[in-house]
Design an enzyme around this catalytic site. Structure first.
Site, PDB file in Angstrom:
ATOM      1  N   HIS A  21       0.845  -1.252   0.116  1.00 60.12           N
ATOM      2  CA  HIS A  21      -0.009   0.230  -0.186  1.00 60.12           C
ATOM      3  C   HIS A  21       0.686   1.160   0.041  1.00 60.12           C
ATOM      4  O   HIS A  21       0.618   2.052  -0.830  1.00 60.12           O
ATOM      5  CB  HIS A  21      -0.801   0.027   1.202  1.00 60.12           C
ATOM      6  CG  HIS A  21      -1.843  -1.041   1.456  1.00 60.12           C
ATOM      7  ND1 HIS A  21      -2.067  -1.757   2.532  1.00 60.12           N
ATOM      8  CD2 HIS A  21      -2.761  -1.277   0.549  1.00 60.12           C
ATOM      9  CE1 HIS A  21      -2.826  -2.747   2.169  1.00 60.12           C
ATOM     10  NE2 HIS A  21      -3.604  -2.520   1.092  1.00 60.12           N
ATOM     11  N   LYS A  51     -15.425  -7.891   8.574  1.00 59.40           N
ATOM     12  CA  LYS A  51     -14.243  -9.034   8.605  1.00 59.40           C
ATOM     13  C   LYS A  51     -14.134  -9.154  10.340  1.00 59.40           C
ATOM     14  O   LYS A  51     -13.865  -8.394  11.148  1.00 59.40           O
ATOM     15  CB  LYS A  51     -12.972  -8.681   8.020  1.00 59.40           C
ATOM     16  CG  LYS A  51     -13.088  -8.909   6.482  1.00 59.40           C
ATOM     17  CD  LYS A  51     -11.676  -8.702   5.962  1.00 59.40           C
ATOM     18  CE  LYS A  51     -11.628  -7.655   4.806  1.00 59.40           C
ATOM     19  NZ  LYS A  51     -10.389  -7.287   4.442  1.00 59.40           N
ATOM     20  N   ARG A  69      -2.013  -5.960  -8.261  1.00 59.52           N
ATOM     21  CA  ARG A  69      -0.733  -6.888  -7.829  1.00 59.52           C
ATOM     22  C   ARG A  69      -0.718  -7.958  -8.831  1.00 59.52           C
ATOM     23  O   ARG A  69       0.574  -8.259  -9.206  1.00 59.52           O
ATOM     24  CB  ARG A  69      -0.782  -7.401  -6.334  1.00 59.52           C
ATOM     25  CG  ARG A  69      -0.699  -6.292  -5.492  1.00 59.52           C
ATOM     26  CD  ARG A  69      -1.095  -7.015  -4.030  1.00 59.52           C
ATOM     27  NE  ARG A  69      -2.296  -7.407  -4.129  1.00 59.52           N
ATOM     28  CZ  ARG A  69      -3.054  -7.943  -2.932  1.00 59.52           C
ATOM     29  NH1 ARG A  69      -2.574  -7.935  -1.917  1.00 59.52           N
ATOM     30  NH2 ARG A  69      -4.629  -8.305  -3.271  1.00 59.52           N
ATOM     31  N   SER A  80      -2.688  -7.776   3.348  1.00 65.07           N
ATOM     32  CA  SER A  80      -3.020  -7.620   4.831  1.00 65.07           C
ATOM     33  C   SER A  80      -3.312  -8.767   5.406  1.00 65.07           C
ATOM     34  O   SER A  80      -3.000  -8.937   6.723  1.00 65.07           O
ATOM     35  CB  SER A  80      -4.112  -6.520   5.021  1.00 65.07           C
ATOM     36  OG  SER A  80      -3.784  -5.273   4.251  1.00 65.07           O
TER      37      SER A  80
HETATM   38  O1  PNS Z   1      -8.793  -2.830   0.214  1.00 61.34           O
HETATM   39  P1  PNS Z   1      -9.982  -3.635  -0.290  1.00 61.34           P
HETATM   40  O2  PNS Z   1     -10.772  -3.982   0.987  1.00 61.34           O
HETATM   41  O3  PNS Z   1      -9.708  -4.167  -1.439  1.00 61.34           O
HETATM   42  O4  PNS Z   1     -10.793  -2.081  -0.557  1.00 61.34           O
HETATM   43  C1  PNS Z   1     -11.962  -2.364  -1.189  1.00 61.34           C
HETATM   44  C2  PNS Z   1     -12.885  -1.083  -1.279  1.00 61.34           C
HETATM   45  C3  PNS Z   1     -13.080  -0.344   0.195  1.00 61.34           C
HETATM   46  C4  PNS Z   1     -12.107   0.073  -2.144  1.00 61.34           C
HETATM   47  C5  PNS Z   1     -14.288  -1.510  -1.902  1.00 61.34           C
HETATM   48  O5  PNS Z   1     -14.831  -2.214  -1.039  1.00 61.34           O
HETATM   49  C6  PNS Z   1     -15.430  -0.183  -1.620  1.00 61.34           C
HETATM   50  O6  PNS Z   1     -15.172   0.919  -2.454  1.00 61.34           O
HETATM   51  N1  PNS Z   1     -16.071  -0.187  -0.684  1.00 61.34           N
HETATM   52  C7  PNS Z   1     -17.184   0.908  -0.430  1.00 61.34           C
HETATM   53  C8  PNS Z   1     -18.508   0.740  -0.987  1.00 61.34           C
HETATM   54  C9  PNS Z   1     -18.777   0.939  -2.431  1.00 61.34           C
HETATM   55  O7  PNS Z   1     -18.569   1.901  -2.947  1.00 61.34           O
HETATM   56  N2  PNS Z   1     -19.072  -0.242  -3.304  1.00 61.34           N
HETATM   57  C10 PNS Z   1     -19.122   0.040  -4.559  1.00 61.34           C
HETATM   58  C11 PNS Z   1     -17.822  -0.250  -5.414  1.00 61.34           C
HETATM   59  S1  PNS Z   1     -18.152  -1.442  -6.551  1.00 61.34           S
END
Ligand code: PNS
Length: 158
Positions: free
Chosen positions: A17, A41, A90, A128
């Site tokens: 990150h 989680k 990645r 993570s």
């Molecule tokens: O680090 P991560 O868990 O891969 O991040 C995922 C994240 C937080 C970017 C994604 O889950 C997100 O944007 N969540 C907020 C809800 C949202 O906007 N959902 C629609 C996106 S498709």
């Protein structure tokens, strides 16, 4: 000046990150690293801890700030006046999910463009969840995470 947001769970922030964030900070006028508040989680670190560990990690990056949000990423981007959404890519296995998210977000908020940045090879395999597992099982995570995260995992009860 272009403002970019870099959303994620950051549970916890890793060297992967940080690698992406450092690149983004060179490319854009301002970068907001945006921590999702409710990743649902069981093994999740509290949001305050995730934000604090990021703050301690990014003191060398002058144009980066930390925020947290619940709800849609695009709503947070809108509220912050961001034009760009950064995601790290990645491996091929990340691609389908990232593509779906980028296209959904584009539909929801057409003014926001997703840009993918690829971490350096040595940071490419870090996640993570793997960090948490190594630490939980007594392994050394020093080489995978910023020092504040390493310190934190040494102090918590596992
Ligand atoms: O680090 P991560 O868990 O891969 O991040 C995922 C994240 C937080 C970017 C994604 O889950 C997100 O944007 N969540 C907020 C809800 C949202 O906007 N959902 C629609 C996106 S498709």
């Amino acid at each position: 000046m272009i403002t970019a947001i870099y959303p994620g769970s950051f549970d916890p922030i890793t060297n992967g990150h940080l690698d992406v964030l450092e690149r983004a900070s060179k490319l854009f006028g301002k970068v907001i690293i945006a921590v999702l508040g409710n990743p649902n989680k069981k093994s999740s670190l509290p949001i305050e801890t995730r934000v604090r560990l990021i703050k301690e990690t990014i003191s060398h990056l002058n144009n980066v700030e930390v925020g947290s949000f619940t709800g849609l990423t695009v709503d947070y981007a809108k509220a912050k006046g961001a034009q760009v959404l950064i995601r790290g890519l990645r491996a091929v296995s990340d691609f389908e999910y990232e593509m779906q998210m980028a296209q959904t977000n584009k539909h929801l908020y057409p003014q926001l463009d997703t840009i993918f940045l690829v971490p350096r090879m040595e940071n490419n395999f870090i996640s993570s969840s793997v960090i948490k597992e190594i630490s939980l099982l007594g392994g050394d995570i020093t080489q995978f995470v910023p020092e504040p995260v390493n310190k934190y995992f040494k102090t918590i009860d596992k």
